[in-house]
Design a protein around this motif. Structure first.
Motif, PDB file in Angstrom:
ATOM      1  N   LEU A 312     -13.000  -8.112   0.893  1.00 47.15           N
ATOM      2  CA  LEU A 312     -12.143  -8.959   0.667  1.00 47.15           C
ATOM      3  C   LEU A 312     -10.687  -8.155  -0.028  1.00 47.15           C
ATOM      4  O   LEU A 312     -11.769  -7.682  -1.611  1.00 47.15           O
ATOM      5  CB  LEU A 312     -12.946  -9.951  -0.050  1.00 47.15           C
ATOM      6  CG  LEU A 312     -14.003 -10.821   0.674  1.00 47.15           C
ATOM      7  CD1 LEU A 312     -14.365 -11.676  -0.253  1.00 47.15           C
ATOM      8  CD2 LEU A 312     -13.580 -11.347   2.244  1.00 47.15           C
ATOM      9  N   MET A 313      -9.917  -9.407   0.013  1.00 45.60           N
ATOM     10  CA  MET A 313      -8.814  -8.878  -0.539  1.00 45.60           C
ATOM     11  C   MET A 313      -8.439 -10.157  -0.880  1.00 45.60           C
ATOM     12  O   MET A 313      -7.683 -11.288   0.307  1.00 45.60           O
ATOM     13  CB  MET A 313      -7.979  -7.796   0.184  1.00 45.60           C
ATOM     14  CG  MET A 313      -6.092  -7.287  -0.884  1.00 45.60           C
ATOM     15  SD  MET A 313      -6.525  -6.766  -2.153  1.00 45.60           S
ATOM     16  CE  MET A 313      -5.127  -6.882  -2.965  1.00 45.60           C
ATOM     17  N   GLY A 314      -7.211  -9.840  -2.182  1.00 43.25           N
ATOM     18  CA  GLY A 314      -6.815 -11.920  -2.287  1.00 43.25           C
ATOM     19  C   GLY A 314      -6.031 -11.661  -3.997  1.00 43.25           C
ATOM     20  O   GLY A 314      -5.737 -10.468  -3.858  1.00 43.25           O
ATOM     21  N   VAL A 315      -5.530 -12.441  -3.718  1.00 43.07           N
ATOM     22  CA  VAL A 315      -4.643 -12.375  -5.027  1.00 43.07           C
ATOM     23  C   VAL A 315      -4.916 -14.551  -5.967  1.00 43.07           C
ATOM     24  O   VAL A 315      -5.083 -14.687  -5.277  1.00 43.07           O
ATOM     25  CB  VAL A 315      -2.886 -13.553  -4.670  1.00 43.07           C
ATOM     26  CG1 VAL A 315      -2.832 -14.248  -3.887  1.00 43.07           C
ATOM     27  CG2 VAL A 315      -2.694 -12.661  -5.928  1.00 43.07           C
ATOM     28  N   ALA A 508     -12.204  -7.730 -10.094  1.00 40.80           N
ATOM     29  CA  ALA A 508     -11.985  -9.452 -10.461  1.00 40.80           C
ATOM     30  C   ALA A 508     -10.106  -9.933 -10.572  1.00 40.80           C
ATOM     31  O   ALA A 508     -10.044 -10.844 -10.495  1.00 40.80           O
ATOM     32  CB  ALA A 508     -12.669 -10.254 -11.315  1.00 40.80           C
ATOM     33  N   GLU A 509      -9.761  -8.722 -10.961  1.00 36.83           N
ATOM     34  CA  GLU A 509      -8.375  -9.222 -11.550  1.00 36.83           C
ATOM     35  C   GLU A 509      -7.578  -7.518 -11.800  1.00 36.83           C
ATOM     36  O   GLU A 509      -8.451  -6.465 -12.210  1.00 36.83           O
ATOM     37  CB  GLU A 509      -7.980  -9.459 -13.334  1.00 36.83           C
ATOM     38  CG  GLU A 509      -8.406 -10.890 -13.691  1.00 36.83           C
ATOM     39  CD  GLU A 509      -7.479 -11.729 -14.541  1.00 36.83           C
ATOM     40  OE1 GLU A 509      -7.529 -10.645 -15.282  1.00 36.83           O
ATOM     41  OE2 GLU A 509      -8.524 -12.344 -14.741  1.00 36.83           O
ATOM     42  N   TYR A 535      -9.528   1.907  -5.258  1.00 39.41           N
ATOM     43  CA  TYR A 535     -10.895   0.728  -4.993  1.00 39.41           C
ATOM     44  C   TYR A 535     -11.462   0.644  -3.323  1.00 39.41           C
ATOM     45  O   TYR A 535     -12.985   0.583  -3.245  1.00 39.41           O
ATOM     46  CB  TYR A 535      -9.854  -0.814  -5.129  1.00 39.41           C
ATOM     47  CG  TYR A 535      -9.356  -1.167  -6.458  1.00 39.41           C
ATOM     48  CD1 TYR A 535     -10.007   0.148  -7.266  1.00 39.41           C
ATOM     49  CD2 TYR A 535      -8.161  -1.748  -6.344  1.00 39.41           C
ATOM     50  CE1 TYR A 535      -8.841  -0.753  -9.381  1.00 39.41           C
ATOM     51  CE2 TYR A 535      -7.861  -2.398  -6.853  1.00 39.41           C
ATOM     52  CZ  TYR A 535      -8.172  -1.765  -8.837  1.00 39.41           C
ATOM     53  OH  TYR A 535      -7.486  -2.070  -9.761  1.00 39.41           O
ATOM     54  N   GLY A 536     -10.630   0.759  -2.046  1.00 36.33           N
ATOM     55  CA  GLY A 536     -11.147   0.873  -1.147  1.00 36.33           C
ATOM     56  C   GLY A 536     -11.482   2.060  -0.828  1.00 36.33           C
ATOM     57  O   GLY A 536     -11.884   2.474   0.033  1.00 36.33           O
ATOM     58  N   SER A 537     -11.782   3.685  -1.573  1.00 42.30           N
ATOM     59  CA  SER A 537     -11.832   4.669  -1.571  1.00 42.30           C
ATOM     60  C   SER A 537     -13.366   4.632  -1.619  1.00 42.30           C
ATOM     61  O   SER A 537     -14.099   5.095  -1.883  1.00 42.30           O
ATOM     62  CB  SER A 537     -11.268   6.047  -1.592  1.00 42.30           C
ATOM     63  OG  SER A 537     -11.563   5.269  -3.146  1.00 42.30           O
ATOM     64  N   GLY A 543     -14.717  -5.735  -3.130  1.00 43.09           N
ATOM     65  CA  GLY A 543     -13.505  -6.638  -2.991  1.00 43.09           C
ATOM     66  C   GLY A 543     -12.670  -6.350  -4.740  1.00 43.09           C
ATOM     67  O   GLY A 543     -13.021  -5.910  -5.345  1.00 43.09           O
ATOM     68  N   ALA A 544     -11.205  -6.942  -4.427  1.00 42.10           N
ATOM     69  CA  ALA A 544     -10.337  -6.939  -4.840  1.00 42.10           C
ATOM     70  C   ALA A 544      -9.283  -7.853  -5.499  1.00 42.10           C
ATOM     71  O   ALA A 544      -8.970  -8.915  -3.750  1.00 42.10           O
ATOM     72  CB  ALA A 544      -9.340  -5.609  -5.445  1.00 42.10           C
ATOM     73  N   ILE A 545      -9.260  -8.551  -6.529  1.00 35.82           N
ATOM     74  CA  ILE A 545      -8.223 -10.362  -6.227  1.00 35.82           C
ATOM     75  C   ILE A 545      -6.623  -9.689  -7.670  1.00 35.82           C
ATOM     76  O   ILE A 545      -6.874  -8.902  -8.279  1.00 35.82           O
ATOM     77  CB  ILE A 545      -9.104 -11.319  -7.195  1.00 35.82           C
ATOM     78  CG1 ILE A 545      -9.960 -11.928  -6.352  1.00 35.82           C
ATOM     79  CG2 ILE A 545      -8.054 -12.187  -6.354  1.00 35.82           C
ATOM     80  CD1 ILE A 545     -11.304 -12.324  -6.844  1.00 35.82           C
ATOM     81  N   TYR A 546      -6.012  -9.381  -7.223  1.00 34.94           N
ATOM     82  CA  TYR A 546      -4.669  -8.838  -7.473  1.00 34.94           C
ATOM     83  C   TYR A 546      -4.191 -10.346  -7.947  1.00 34.94           C
ATOM     84  O   TYR A 546      -4.867 -11.609  -8.470  1.00 34.94           O
ATOM     85  CB  TYR A 546      -3.599  -8.394  -7.022  1.00 34.94           C
ATOM     86  CG  TYR A 546      -2.829  -8.048  -7.530  1.00 34.94           C
ATOM     87  CD1 TYR A 546      -2.852  -6.865  -7.688  1.00 34.94           C
ATOM     88  CD2 TYR A 546      -0.814  -8.930  -7.804  1.00 34.94           C
ATOM     89  CE1 TYR A 546      -1.460  -5.944  -8.235  1.00 34.94           C
ATOM     90  CE2 TYR A 546      -0.247  -8.356  -8.586  1.00 34.94           C
ATOM     91  CZ  TYR A 546      -0.200  -7.048  -8.654  1.00 34.94           C
ATOM     92  OH  TYR A 546       1.195  -6.605  -9.622  1.00 34.94           O
TER      93      TYR A 546
END
Length: 669
Positions: A312-315, A508-509, A535-537, A543-546
């Motif tokens: 997942l990817m978000g903001v 998470a941030e 992160y993708g590697s 997942g990651a949340i900007y």
């Protein structure tokens, strides 16, 4: 299935005909939004002078529009203390036998409610959750007066604790208010757990009641209707009496369906459930909710949504940042932020505190996965029994109010506390087990910014509490708040993964806060790209949340451009104007990479690739449009490539999700 629905419809029709329509009792909801009298009480004299009985003094009162926060008013931006609200409403004499509750969608943070000069109830320390107070015993026919004493003082008896939170300290009745009139025999909550199973699914339904003592289980029957909502069709999939039973004051039922449409962020299929409460052939109450069939778990370093592994990817977005309305943002204000998120390919977000129903309903209908959190925040917040009991209230109210939202996949139990302190660990793990007891269908996490600060070789080493929950949620600020550099991020993530026995991690941030950290938006763009690649590697990063969508109002802010301080932390400014970093975030959050584009003499050849880093998920039902030509992308899996060819006279092409939100817009070169 059709035969079953027809039989159910005939049964319901027969049941309905046996009930005299003149005796049906309707639930009535009357808005109390609008004009209220308002007065601040900096010397705390209102209680001793009995303003709830005498009225707010003319010399200090003014008229405001609720929803309202006083911290956007000139001269009150920093006011942290007591204020009063008051208004009248009329009650017909025929309503005196009803149960009349006043519903506050949120009051920050302490609310003492009086009706006709008498205290009807209070709600303490939980300023972001909806609550009801039964005011029936205090009402009279005709004019009634409701008074609310509110405090946003920094206090130890509140979550967030004292000044340990990084957003606006907006006091007031900042979300909607309503009267809810029902028969004394009425429904409190309908909780629905929709679980997909193959092509079908199960709906486990739990109905609780306002006053269980008034429910005669031998005479009470529940009639349910379930209809497709937010879908291409509006088929009624169930219409009958619920077959179930009462247990511990609640009615439990389970329904199996052979064919349902699951909820997904790209296909946000909802179902509307209406339950009628019948007693001795008379309808006493009716309540409607929406739900979806959706499952979520963590497995093999991945979020697994409806059985499908995804990254997942978000903001994150910090609400309450409108300079004119603060936390009392309108639905139009909220939607503007939400659309910016979704158009930036955001399918995942966190909220540091509990949100309004409107926000979560929008996420349900448009496809954003949500972690909603108890606002336990910061290193200054040290848990004790008092704070734990307030946190339990937060968790109970949060799960009660928002249980049916399929967009909510995680309950967050806190953010950036000292997460290797034994006392904090003990209480946070109690909250974790309570969350799992209240709702075993969702994930439960704690967000840490300290997991990197200790190693097993350190004297007195205590593992971080985040690793004892469903996955590690880590705020990664090596190049900013940790005062190191991006050069250490890759090795540090590997170390943490190994240190915690291969546990999956979600970032998470991460982000850049000005003016504390220099470099401006160009640095924000550059570091965002680099960190997302790192992160993708890492296969163990789920997942990651900007952080974050917007520059935001916060009492901790370092920028004093406006009357309330702000943090310059967003890819949009405080007025929601996108910065260049917004487009960088959008491109980085797309599940599709444009590998090649060739355009000659009105013919275009476009090669698409399904990303395998972050984000990574199967694309279904997307469209590519250029001018009058549209090509449907039936499916594109991570790691797959597709080459599309079309004729067009336009100078660009656009890829859109099934929900209509833009994924990619690119000009032919």
């Amino acid at each position: 299935m059709l035969k079953k629905i027809v039989l159910q419809t005939l049964l319901l029709a027969a049941v309905a005909l046996s009930y005299p329509s003149s005796e049906l009792t309707a639930r009535e909801i009357i808005s109390l939004d609008g004009e209220w009298q308002f007065a601040t009480d900096p010397d705390s004299v209102g209680e001793s002078q009995k303003w709830e009985s005498t009225g707010l003094p003319e010399a200090v009162r003014s008229t405001v529009t609720v929803p309202h926060t006083w911290n956007v008013q000139k001269g009150l931006e920093k006011y942290a203390g007591t204020a009063w609200y008051q208004r009248d409403f009329d009650l017909p004499e025929g309503d005196l036998g009803k149960t009349v509750r006043i519903r506050f969608d949120a009051v920050y943070h302490d609310a003492f409610v009086y009706v006709n000069g008498k205290k009807a109830g209070e709600h303490i320390g939980s300023g972001y959750n909806r609550f009801h107070i039964d005011i029936s015993p205090f009402l009279v026919a005709g004019k009634n007066t409701v008074t609310v004493r509110v405090s946003n003082a920094f206090t130890k008896n509140n979550i967030p604790f004292e000044k340990s939170f990084d957003w606006a300290n907006d006091g007031g009745i900042y979300r909607s208010v309503a009267l809810v009139k029902t028969d004394p025999q009425a429904i409190k909550h309908i909780h629905v757990l929709g679980t997909p199973k193959g092509e079908g699914g199960t709906a486990d339904i739990r109905v609780s009641f306002i006053d269980t003592a008034k429910i005669d289980t031998a005479k009470t029957r529940l009639i349910a209707t379930i209809t497709e909502e937010n879908q291409k069709t509006s088929e009624r999939i169930f219409e009958s009496e619920l077959a179930g039973g009462f247990e511990d004051g609640r009615f439990l039922a389970s329904l199996d369906f052979e064919d349902i449409n699951p909820w997904h962020f790209d296909s946000p299929n909802l179902y509307e459930l209406t339950v009628q409460l019948m007693v001795d052939g008379i309808q006493k109450d009716e309540l409607t909710t929406t739900f979806g069939f959706r499952s979520i778990k963590i497995e093999n370093n991945r979020y697994v949504l409806n059985g499908e592994p995804i990254r997942l990817m978000g903001v994150e977005w910090m609400p309450g940042s409108n300079l004119e309305r603060g936390m009392a943002e309108t639905h139009a204000d909220l939607e503007k932020n939400l659309k910016l998120m979704k158009n930036a390919n955001c399918i995942y977000t966190r909220f540091h505190w509990q949100q309004d129903e409107y926000i979560l309903d929008w996420c349900d209908r448009n496809g954003i996965l949500v972690q909603e959190e108890i606002p336990l925040w910061g290193g200054a917040t040290m848990m004790d029994e008092n704070l734990y009991q307030i946190a339990r209230l937060h968790l109970q109210e949060m799960t009660d109010n928002h249980f049916n939202h399929p967009s909510v996949i995680t309950w967050g139990l806190g953010n950036e506390l000292v997460s290797n302190d034994p006392t904090n660990i003990d209480y946070l793990m109690k909250l974790y087990h309570q969350a799992k007891e209240l709702d075993p269908s969702r994930l439960a996490t704690f967000v840490t910014n300290k997991i990197n600060r200790s190693k097993p070789s350190d004297e007195g080493y205590i593992p971080d509490v985040s690793a004892s929950m469903d996955l590690i949620m880590f705020n990664e600020y090596y190049s900013t708040w940790f005062y190191q550099s991006l050069d250490v991020v890759s090795d540090e993530l590997d170390r943490l993964h190994h240190q915690y026995d291969g546990a999956p991690i979600t970032i998470a941030e991460w982000g850049l806060c000005e003016p504390v950290h220099k470099g401006g938006d160009p640095r924000r763009c550059e570091e965002m790209v680099t960190q997302l690649e790192i992160y993708g590697s890492k296969d163990f990063v789920a997942g990651a949340i900007y952080f974050c969508l917007n520059d935001y109002r916060t009492h901790m802010g370092e920028d004093f451009t406006y009357d309330y301080p702000q943090r310059v932390h967003g890819v949009c400014d405080i007025h929601l104007n996108p910065k260049p970093s917004y487009e960088v975030l959008k491109a980085g959050s797309s599940p599709i990479e444009i590998k090649a584009v060739d355009y000659q003499d009105g013919e275009a050849t476009i090669t698409l690739y399904g990303k395998t880093g972050i984000p990574s998920y199967t694309v279904r039902g997307y469209t590519l449009t250029s001018g009058e030509e549209t090509i449907h992308i039936e499916q594109l899996k991570p790691g797959e490539a597709q080459t599309l060819r079309l004729k067009t006279d336009a100078n660009e092409f656009v890829i859109q999700r099934p929900t209509g939100f833009e994924v990619v817009r690119q000009i032919f070169k």
